[in-house]
Design a protein around this motif. Structure first.
Motif, mmCIF file in Angstrom:
data_model
loop_
_atom_site.group_PDB
_atom_site.id
_atom_site.type_symbol
_atom_site.label_atom_id
_atom_site.label_comp_id
_atom_site.label_asym_id
_atom_site.label_seq_id
_atom_site.Cartn_x
_atom_site.Cartn_y
_atom_site.Cartn_z
ATOM 1 N N ARG A 61 -4.826 14.000 1.837
ATOM 2 C CA ARG A 61 -4.077 13.989 0.741
ATOM 3 C C ARG A 61 -3.706 15.509 0.318
ATOM 4 O O ARG A 61 -2.418 15.606 -0.084
ATOM 5 C CB ARG A 61 -4.417 13.122 -0.436
ATOM 6 C CG ARG A 61 -3.878 13.411 -1.778
ATOM 7 C CD ARG A 61 -2.789 12.547 -1.797
ATOM 8 N NE ARG A 61 -1.878 12.791 -3.209
ATOM 9 C CZ ARG A 61 -0.649 12.730 -3.525
ATOM 10 N NH1 ARG A 61 0.094 12.270 -2.551
ATOM 11 N NH2 ARG A 61 -0.440 13.065 -4.703
ATOM 12 N N HIS A 118 -1.296 16.926 2.688
ATOM 13 C CA HIS A 118 0.062 16.238 2.588
ATOM 14 C C HIS A 118 0.720 16.979 1.061
ATOM 15 O O HIS A 118 1.890 17.357 1.164
ATOM 16 C CB HIS A 118 -0.147 14.700 2.103
ATOM 17 C CG HIS A 118 1.430 13.909 1.683
ATOM 18 N ND1 HIS A 118 2.172 13.991 2.523
ATOM 19 C CD2 HIS A 118 1.857 13.395 0.581
ATOM 20 C CE1 HIS A 118 3.315 13.263 1.997
ATOM 21 N NE2 HIS A 118 2.911 13.268 0.746
ATOM 22 N N ARG A 119 0.093 17.161 0.174
ATOM 23 C CA ARG A 119 0.622 17.703 -0.929
ATOM 24 C C ARG A 119 1.051 19.318 -0.632
ATOM 25 O O ARG A 119 1.575 19.965 -1.531
ATOM 26 C CB ARG A 119 -0.489 17.815 -2.126
ATOM 27 C CG ARG A 119 -0.637 16.256 -2.585
ATOM 28 C CD ARG A 119 -1.613 16.260 -3.882
ATOM 29 N NE ARG A 119 -1.014 17.194 -5.225
ATOM 30 C CZ ARG A 119 -1.869 17.346 -6.179
ATOM 31 N NH1 ARG A 119 -3.183 16.967 -6.264
ATOM 32 N NH2 ARG A 119 -1.422 18.225 -7.151
ATOM 33 N N GLY A 162 -5.848 8.553 5.491
ATOM 34 C CA GLY A 162 -5.020 9.436 4.706
ATOM 35 C C GLY A 162 -4.030 10.188 4.912
ATOM 36 O O GLY A 162 -2.914 10.296 4.349
ATOM 37 N N PRO A 209 -0.609 8.620 2.528
ATOM 38 C CA PRO A 209 -1.032 9.988 1.637
ATOM 39 C C PRO A 209 -0.738 9.702 0.218
ATOM 40 O O PRO A 209 -0.059 10.431 -0.355
ATOM 41 C CB PRO A 209 -0.194 11.137 2.213
ATOM 42 C CG PRO A 209 1.123 10.268 2.908
ATOM 43 C CD PRO A 209 0.624 8.981 3.272
ATOM 44 N N SER A 210 -1.695 8.745 -0.268
ATOM 45 C CA SER A 210 -1.514 8.291 -1.662
ATOM 46 C C SER A 210 -2.403 8.949 -2.420
ATOM 47 O O SER A 210 -3.737 8.918 -2.085
ATOM 48 C CB SER A 210 -1.035 6.721 -1.708
ATOM 49 O OG SER A 210 -1.850 6.280 -2.903
ATOM 50 N N THR A 213 -5.729 6.697 -2.046
ATOM 51 C CA THR A 213 -6.428 6.297 -0.826
ATOM 52 C C THR A 213 -7.696 6.544 -0.734
ATOM 53 O O THR A 213 -8.542 5.987 -0.413
ATOM 54 C CB THR A 213 -5.477 7.195 0.225
ATOM 55 O OG1 THR A 213 -3.898 6.571 0.379
ATOM 56 C CG2 THR A 213 -5.945 6.988 1.686
#
Lengths: 266, 441
Positions: free
Chosen positions: B66, B69-70, B147, B151-152, B155
């Motif tokens: 995550r 992703h961010r 993840g 990608p929440s 998760t």
């Protein structure tokens, strides 16, 4: 001072650093670049155009992030839309996207070194190359600061540092001057001129004055097509006293844009 | 180690590994009474803690994915020449290596607790630890893979909960013990006693399964398309088949290590012996055992040596009476790795004139046996500390102290020779397993 490799001094086997013929690129389902022809050699090329003209899509295609939907795109002699050596072309690319993503917990040096690794630079050259890139963008004193502690302008400079760490032959900078103060913009123009001695630099921006001041060549796109390519003086010459803008360059830009929207090409 | 890997380890892998180290060490410290008996107990108890560490590693993987992703670096990295699999390998190494090291580091931090007393280190313990290492790597990489796909923000916590349920409740879905053991690396790992082991074939089967999960997670992470990701099912299927083939289908969760049961004895007389698993405690036990032998010496046919009762009472075929002339004793290891209730060992050895309830459960009368032992020691009866917390059906604390004390008082009032004869009769009944009731009047 750095050692120049034999590869860097070898003569190029291609005529143009970037060569696009009838290039088509999709942004989602929309054909954002539609039949664009483009040739670029070493020098600073300013990419102008209104919002939605396809500038960022074109930059992404040149950065090999987007695959062309049609036409032909050759970068550093490699057909990146077809059977060319994409990896070889990417080794010679530097790219600063419009939205520069980074690892906030990394220091500037760590991030630039990581990007150098991703660009497959020889391991022993990475620390020196990262240091030089950081110095060139004026971030030496912040080299060991975490990325998340940098201001907007510093982040942009860190973004430029990662883009130039591999001494790219084609450097693509999408909105690189956002967040830079006037003094930093002047330094940045100087850096562009310096880089352009050995590289083909394409700078996408909304700031017409930056283009006039720093670019040897001006490109203008509208609705996915190239509507102008020439030097800054030619751009200025297109403008008249009745065109919108606060400077001759802006008036030239407005005139070209109006003409393109009316169906004409310069 | 390259600079790039070092930075990735520092920024990505280290925080999660430190969390694993902290949680694992605290959990072991809180449970130290369960593993202080030896290295195998420690290895097994740590495996039992995988019910915490696996969900935690899953969540760490999900959280790192995550975070990546961010960072929105996909665009930037997509235009670089380094192949995807090399980037993924770096990430997997940066996440997997510190977590893999954190697992044995938990052991290293906990080991000093029993370093002085735990001597027997069976090779099977390495297998138990190796499976634990593979399980946390598999969990972290699976977390990364999930993840990356989802990608929440939910998760990582979702993975923690799902992992906990899977590790804890998953094995309950199976009827056979060997199936449950394959379903969870934490299953059946709570140690029963210090003589327990985990067969090498069981560890091998679990290791195969964990390795296949590791490979599958790496495939999912390296692949860009769903079609390629589906290839991950292949190693899982192959691993499952191999693990089922290797796993002993008659596996019993309490498998005793005969080498751990072997007696280790003093060189000098009177001989005192303990099971090999407790060999580090022989020095502490010997003077107490010899004190008991000296007090028992006044009995006719008194035992001349003492040995630990290493029988596994879950297996009737393993229960054997002590040889002639030997007094047996059972012992517990305290949370500090030393002999638990050390002050009570002599009292226990004197019970029934050196006989044991374990060898005569039908006729053994505990108040009678303890009163006889107290007479031999010359000290008033006391409750056995091991019985603290035990209650009768009505909830009142278990004790046989009043009856024991009354019988001891009667013995004390008798002339020495008469009392000795009665205690000798108790010993004889204990050895021959006949009714003790009324032997002390």
């Amino acid at each position: 001072m750095r050692t120049i490799s034999a590869a860097e001094t070898a003569p190029a086997t291609y005529a143009w650093s970037v060569h696009a013929e009838q290039l088509k690129v999709k942004a989602g389902r929309h054909l954002a670049v539609d039949g664009l022809d483009l040739r670029m050699q070493n020098g600073v090329h300013g990419l102008l155009g209104p919002n939605g003209a396809g500038k960022t899509t074109l930059m992404r295609a040149l950065a090999t992030v987007l695959r062309p939907a049609g036409g032909k795109l050759t970068i550093l002699g490699q057909d990146v839309g077809g059977r060319g050596n994409l990896r070889q072309a990417r080794r010679g690319l530097g790219y600063l996207p419009q939205e520069f993503g980074f690892y906030p917990r990394f220091t500037v040096r760590e991030f630039v070194e990581y990007m150098a690794w991703l660009k497959e630079m020889p391991k022993h050259t990475i620390p020196g190359a990262a240091q030089r890139a950081i110095e060139r963008v004026g971030l030496t004193t912040r080299a060991d600061a975490r990325m998340k502690t940098l201001s907007g302008g510093m982040l942009r400079r860190a973004g430029i540092a990662q883009a130039i760490v591999n001494n790219p032959l084609v450097l693509l900078l999408d909105e690189p001057t956002v967040g830079l103060d006037p003094e930093q913009r002047l330094d940045f123009r100087e850096l562009l001129r310096d880089l352009a001695v050995d590289s083909c630099v394409l700078v996408s921006t909304h700031l017409v004055e930056d283009v006039v001041a720093a670019c040897t060549d001006v490109l203008m796109v509208n609705e996915g097509r190239l509507v102008f390519q020439g030097d800054a003086n030619t751009l200025i010459d297109h403008g008249g006293p009745n065109d919108a803008g606060d400077s001759p360059a802006e008036r030239g830009y407005s005139a070209l844009l109006r003409r393109a929207r009316n169906g004409g090409v310069a | 180690m390259t600079r790039v890997l070092r930075v990735q380890l520092l920024r990505f892998g280290l925080p999660g590994a430190l969390l694993i180290l902290l949680v694992g060490t605290v959990a072991l410290f809180l449970d130290r009474g369960l593993w202080s008996g030896g290295w195998m107990e420690l290895a097994m108890e740590q495996r039992d803690h995988l019910m915490l560490l696996c969900p935690l590693a899953l969540a760490i993987g999900g959280w790192l994915a995550r975070r990546e992703h961010r960072a929105t670096v996909t665009e930037l990295f997509a235009g670089t020449p380094r192949p995807q699999h090399q980037r993924v390998l770096l990430t997997l190494t940066a996440v997997g290596l510190p977590i893999a090291l954190a697992y044995p580091a938990i052991l290293a931090v906990s080991a000093p607790w029993i370093m002085a007393t735990a001597e027997y280190l069976p090779s099977a313990a390495y297998g138990v630890v190796a499976v634990g290492v593979l399980a946390v790597i598999a969990s972290a990489w699976t977390g990364l893979a999930v993840g990356r796909l989802v990608p929440s923000p939910a998760t990582a916590p979702g993975l923690a909960v799902a992992g906990f349920v899977a590790v804890l409740a998953g094995p309950m879905a199976f009827r056979e013990e060997w199936q449950s053991v394959l379903a969870s690396p934490a299953w059946a790992m709570s140690p029963w006693n210090e003589f327990q082991t985990v067969p090498a074939a069981v560890s091998a089967a679990q290791a195969i399964l964990a390795l296949t999960v590791i490979v599958a997670a790496a495939v999912v992470l390296s692949a860009r398309r769903w079609q390629t990701r589906s290839v991950a099912a292949a190693p899982i299927a192959l691993g499952l088949v191999a693990a089922i083939a290797v796993m002993p289908h008659d596996y019993d969760r309490v498998t005793i290590d005969p080498v751990a049961q072997e007696l280790v004895c003093t060189d000098d007389a009177p001989r005192v012996c303990v099971g090999r698993a407790h060999s580090g405690l022989l020095t502490e036990i010997t003077p107490k055992a010899r004190e008991a032998l000296a007090l028992l010496a006044k009995l006719p046919g008194a035992p001349t040596s003492a040995q630990e009762d290493t029988d596994n009472y879950l297996d009737e075929s393993d229960i054997k009476p002590p040889p002639d002339g030997v007094v047996e004793f059972r012992m517990e290891v305290g949370p500090d790795g030393r002999l638990a209730d050390a002050g009570h060992l002599v009292t226990r050895m004197l019970e029934g004139g050196g006989t044991s309830f374990a060898n005569c459960t039908e006729f053994y009368e505990i108040p009678v046996a303890r009163a006889a032992g107290s007479w031999l020691s010359g000290r008033a009866p006391v409750n056995d500390p091991e019985e603290a917390g035990v209650t009768f059906d009505d909830g009142t604390p278990y004790t046989v102290l009043p009856e024991t004390t009354a019988l001891w008082e009667k013995l004390r009032a008798l002339p020495e020779a008469e009392a000795l004869a009665k205690v000798a009769a108790v010993r004889k009944a204990g050895l021959e397993c006949t009714d003790m009731t009324g032997l002390l009047g």
